[in-house]
Design a protein around this motif. Structure first.
Motif, PDB file in Angstrom:
ATOM      1  N   SER A   1     -14.964  12.494  40.023  1.00  0.00           N
ATOM      2  CA  SER A   1     -14.497  12.507  41.400  1.00  0.00           C
ATOM      3  C   SER A   1     -15.657  12.206  42.346  1.00  0.00           C
ATOM      4  O   SER A   1     -16.764  12.708  42.166  1.00  0.00           O
ATOM      5  CB  SER A   1     -13.902  13.875  41.750  1.00  0.00           C
ATOM      6  N   SER A   2     -15.396  11.396  43.358  1.00  0.00           N
ATOM      7  CA  SER A   2     -16.411  11.092  44.373  1.00  0.00           C
ATOM      8  C   SER A   2     -16.120  11.821  45.680  1.00  0.00           C
ATOM      9  O   SER A   2     -16.765  11.555  46.695  1.00  0.00           O
ATOM     10  CB  SER A   2     -16.466   9.577  44.618  1.00  0.00           C
ATOM     11  N   PHE A   3     -15.157  12.736  45.641  1.00  0.00           N
ATOM     12  CA  PHE A   3     -14.729  13.450  46.843  1.00  0.00           C
ATOM     13  C   PHE A   3     -15.887  14.195  47.514  1.00  0.00           C
ATOM     14  O   PHE A   3     -16.089  14.092  48.728  1.00  0.00           O
ATOM     15  CB  PHE A   3     -13.605  14.425  46.479  1.00  0.00           C
ATOM     16  N   THR A   4     -16.643  14.951  46.748  1.00  0.00           N
ATOM     17  CA  THR A   4     -17.716  15.787  47.318  1.00  0.00           C
ATOM     18  C   THR A   4     -18.789  14.939  47.981  1.00  0.00           C
ATOM     19  O   THR A   4     -19.331  15.313  49.030  1.00  0.00           O
ATOM     20  CB  THR A   4     -18.328  16.682  46.229  1.00  0.00           C
ATOM     21  N   TYR A   5     -19.093  13.794  47.402  1.00  0.00           N
ATOM     22  CA  TYR A   5     -20.091  12.912  47.998  1.00  0.00           C
ATOM     23  C   TYR A   5     -19.611  12.419  49.364  1.00  0.00           C
ATOM     24  O   TYR A   5     -20.405  12.262  50.300  1.00  0.00           O
ATOM     25  CB  TYR A   5     -20.394  11.736  47.078  1.00  0.00           C
ATOM     26  N   GLY A   6     -18.312  12.196  49.463  1.00  0.00           N
ATOM     27  CA  GLY A   6     -17.746  11.796  50.751  1.00  0.00           C
ATOM     28  C   GLY A   6     -17.846  12.901  51.790  1.00  0.00           C
ATOM     29  O   GLY A   6     -18.122  12.632  52.969  1.00  0.00           O
ATOM     30  N   VAL A   7     -17.632  14.144  51.351  1.00  0.00           N
ATOM     31  CA  VAL A   7     -17.758  15.283  52.269  1.00  0.00           C
ATOM     32  C   VAL A   7     -19.190  15.379  52.785  1.00  0.00           C
ATOM     33  O   VAL A   7     -19.429  15.545  53.994  1.00  0.00           O
ATOM     34  CB  VAL A   7     -17.338  16.589  51.585  1.00  0.00           C
TER      35      VAL A   7
ATOM     36  N   THR B   1     -16.979  26.320  47.534  1.00  0.00           N
ATOM     37  CA  THR B   1     -16.683  25.867  46.162  1.00  0.00           C
ATOM     38  C   THR B   1     -15.444  24.993  46.106  1.00  0.00           C
ATOM     39  O   THR B   1     -15.316  24.139  45.219  1.00  0.00           O
ATOM     40  CB  THR B   1     -16.505  27.077  45.236  1.00  0.00           C
ATOM     41  N   THR B   2     -14.537  25.198  47.052  1.00  0.00           N
ATOM     42  CA  THR B   2     -13.307  24.392  47.054  1.00  0.00           C
ATOM     43  C   THR B   2     -13.569  22.931  47.376  1.00  0.00           C
ATOM     44  O   THR B   2     -12.715  22.068  47.128  1.00  0.00           O
ATOM     45  CB  THR B   2     -12.307  24.963  48.082  1.00  0.00           C
ATOM     46  N   LEU B   3     -14.745  22.634  47.941  1.00  0.00           N
ATOM     47  CA  LEU B   3     -15.079  21.253  48.292  1.00  0.00           C
ATOM     48  C   LEU B   3     -15.987  20.590  47.266  1.00  0.00           C
ATOM     49  O   LEU B   3     -16.421  19.455  47.465  1.00  0.00           O
ATOM     50  CB  LEU B   3     -15.749  21.212  49.668  1.00  0.00           C
ATOM     51  N   VAL B   4     -16.298  21.308  46.192  1.00  0.00           N
ATOM     52  CA  VAL B   4     -17.161  20.753  45.140  1.00  0.00           C
ATOM     53  C   VAL B   4     -16.290  20.401  43.942  1.00  0.00           C
ATOM     54  O   VAL B   4     -15.848  21.277  43.187  1.00  0.00           O
ATOM     55  CB  VAL B   4     -18.263  21.753  44.733  1.00  0.00           C
TER      56      VAL B   4
END
Length: 504
Positions: free
Chosen positions: A469-475, A310-313
């Motif tokens: 945020s686009s962070f999760t897509y990058g992960v 969940t911390t990465l979503v």
């Protein structure tokens, strides 16, 4: 609206007209008399009885608790799916669509009328739960076409209750056999009526149509494979329309198998005839692929997202992915229904029938399968080998991705040509099929990763434009890169083992 019900039942006949005592069946506490229902059903089919040939029944019935239109598809011996629609004067469009691949442009006619007096009882346990419904049916059949006649008989039917245990029917069966009741020789009332009311010169005395002779020549083996794919496409049409799990994928694969057979066995089937058919199959596969590719991508991305801590979503990733998936799936579903209703698709089915009935054989079709078919399989495997070795030699990147994708397509072709060869080459072809499945899976995972990364870039751009945020897509993108790299690393070892083991 139409409802679907899974019917699991067994039919019997007896020299007596009554119902044997079933209170001795394990689990049965009582046999509850439900009274007599008077049923009047008209069955519809084409003049050449295409539905009956496929063990499909279409009827309009009055009387009883389920009056209306009923369409039944075989699932397994004694198991059918019944799709029901409300009573109306004309065939509901939802049912008409489900039999279009069989009926096509032919007219549906009333062929048989069955009037039954059904004496119904419920088998219940100690809690009053219904285990099965048992009925004794006095049937009067009347042929409505040609110079047919009438017939009468009495049969006993045991239908398992919804969500019941099929093993219970074995217990009832044992008790009925002890009472002198025997299984019916016909799978359905309609099947029996068609036989017993047909003009005498057309009766088959209940004998099934004999199977085709076993394949002997190379042409026989190839044609058997092509026929199997034609039959699969036609049979899966209703399931695709109903969005049944995996039906769309299986139908698409059947189109690919047939196209592959045309190409691999070009010395057996004349390509001047099969190439235009192949183009139409390519068109159909592309239409089916719109929905299938969306399903694969959606499942892959959803599974990957569920696997993240969940911390990465960050942000409404699940909501955006769900909307993106629904939009792609909804549009493709509507388009697909239109394709299956189109004159182009129905013309393709007619063309496939004509090709199977009068195959465009070349001289090699009369050759020995051990020679003709083995040569074609070796040729496909050789082409694949050249592609895989070239892909392995390339540096990671776009060019290698494309080469691996081409290798994947050739692996499918090699697998399909080997499938068609199993009857002729036996274990050698079976082993190659297994090997091609493994390399196809490896290369398929790689290609799915390529497509997933493209979709993730699209989703990331949409999220960024919306201020998310686009962070999760990058992960997720990074993880897909790792999966692709793992597949590329595993390929050389896997391919070496395959080439060492292949013996065609």
């Amino acid at each position: 609206m139409a409802d679907t019900k899974r019917e699991i039942e067994r039919k019997y006949e007896s020299d007596d007209s009554g119902l044997p005592d079933l209170t001795g069946v394990a689990g049965v506490d009582a046999v509850v008399d439900k009274g007599v229902a008077h049923l009047d059903a008209t069955y519809y089919d084409t003049a050449d009885e295409r539905l009956a040939a496929a063990s499909i029944t279409l009827r309009r019935r009055t009387g009883g608790a389920d009056a209306g239109w009923h369409l039944k598809f075989p699932v397994a011996p004694g198991v059918r799916d019944e799709i029901r629609a409300p009573l109306s004067d004309t065939l509901p469009s939802v049912l008409a669509g489900l039999i279009r691949s069989r009926v096509r442009d032919a007219q549906l006619l009333p062929v048989v009328r069955l009037r039954s007096d059904r004496d119904v009882s419920d088998l219940v346990d100690a809690t009053g739960r219904v285990l099965a419904e048992v009925s004794v049916d006095a049937v009067h059949a009347e042929r409505l076409t040609g110079a047919g006649g009438t017939a009468q008989w009495t049969e006993l039917e045991v239908e398992l209750a919804d969500d019941g245990d099929p093993a219970f029917l074995d217990k009832v069966d044992k008790r009925l056999r002890k009472a002198g009741v025997r299984p019916s020789g016909s799978a359905s009332k309609l099947a029996r009526a068609l036989i017993e009311t047909a003009p005498k010169k057309k009766r088959r005395n209940g004998r099934p149509t004999p199977p085709p002779p076993p394949p002997v020549t190379a042409g026989d083996h190839v044609l058997a494979y092509v026929r199997e794919q034609r039959d699969t496409i036609v049979a899966l049409d209703p399931a695709v329309r109903q969005d049944t799990y995996d039906a769309l994928h299986r139908m698409r694969v059947a189109t690919r198998r047939m196209r592959s057979a045309f190409r691999s066995y070009a010395k057996v089937l004349d390509r001047t005839v099969t190439d235009p058919v192949g183009e139409e199959l390519k068109w159909l596969a592309a239409e089916l692929g719109v929905g299938r590719d969306s399903e694969v991508l959606a499942e892959r991305l959803s599974t990957a997202l569920e696997g993240l801590p969940t911390t990465l979503v960050n942000g409404p990733v699940r909501t955006r992915l769900g909307r993106w998936t629904d939009a792609r799936r909804g549009g493709s579903r509507r388009r697909l229904t239109g394709v299956l209703d189109s004159s182009r698709y129905l013309a393709l089915l007619d063309t496939l029938d004509a090709l199977v009935d009068e195959p465009p054989f070349l001289e090699d079709a009369d050759g020995k399968p051990e020679k003709v078919i083995a040569k074609a399989v070796r040729k496909d495997f050789g082409r694949l080998t050249a592609l895989v070795e070239r892909a392995i030699a390339l540096d990671p990147g776009t060019e290698r991705d494309l080469a691996l994708h081409e290798s994947r397509k050739k692996a499918k072709r090699a697998r399909y040509s080997a499938e068609a060869a199993v009857g002729a080459l036996g274990d050698r072809a079976s082993a190659l099929v297994k090997s091609m499945k493994s390399v196809q899976t490896l290369l398929g995972d790689h290609q799915d990763s390529v497509m997933a990364r493209q979709s993730l870039r699209e989703l990331s751009a949409l999220a960024h434009a919306a201020g998310e945020s686009s962070f999760t897509y990058g992960v997720l993108y990074g993880r897909e890169e790792q999966r692709a790299a793992a597949a590329e690393l595993a390929l050389p070892v896997a391919w070496r083992k395959i080439t060492e083991a292949t013996d065609i």
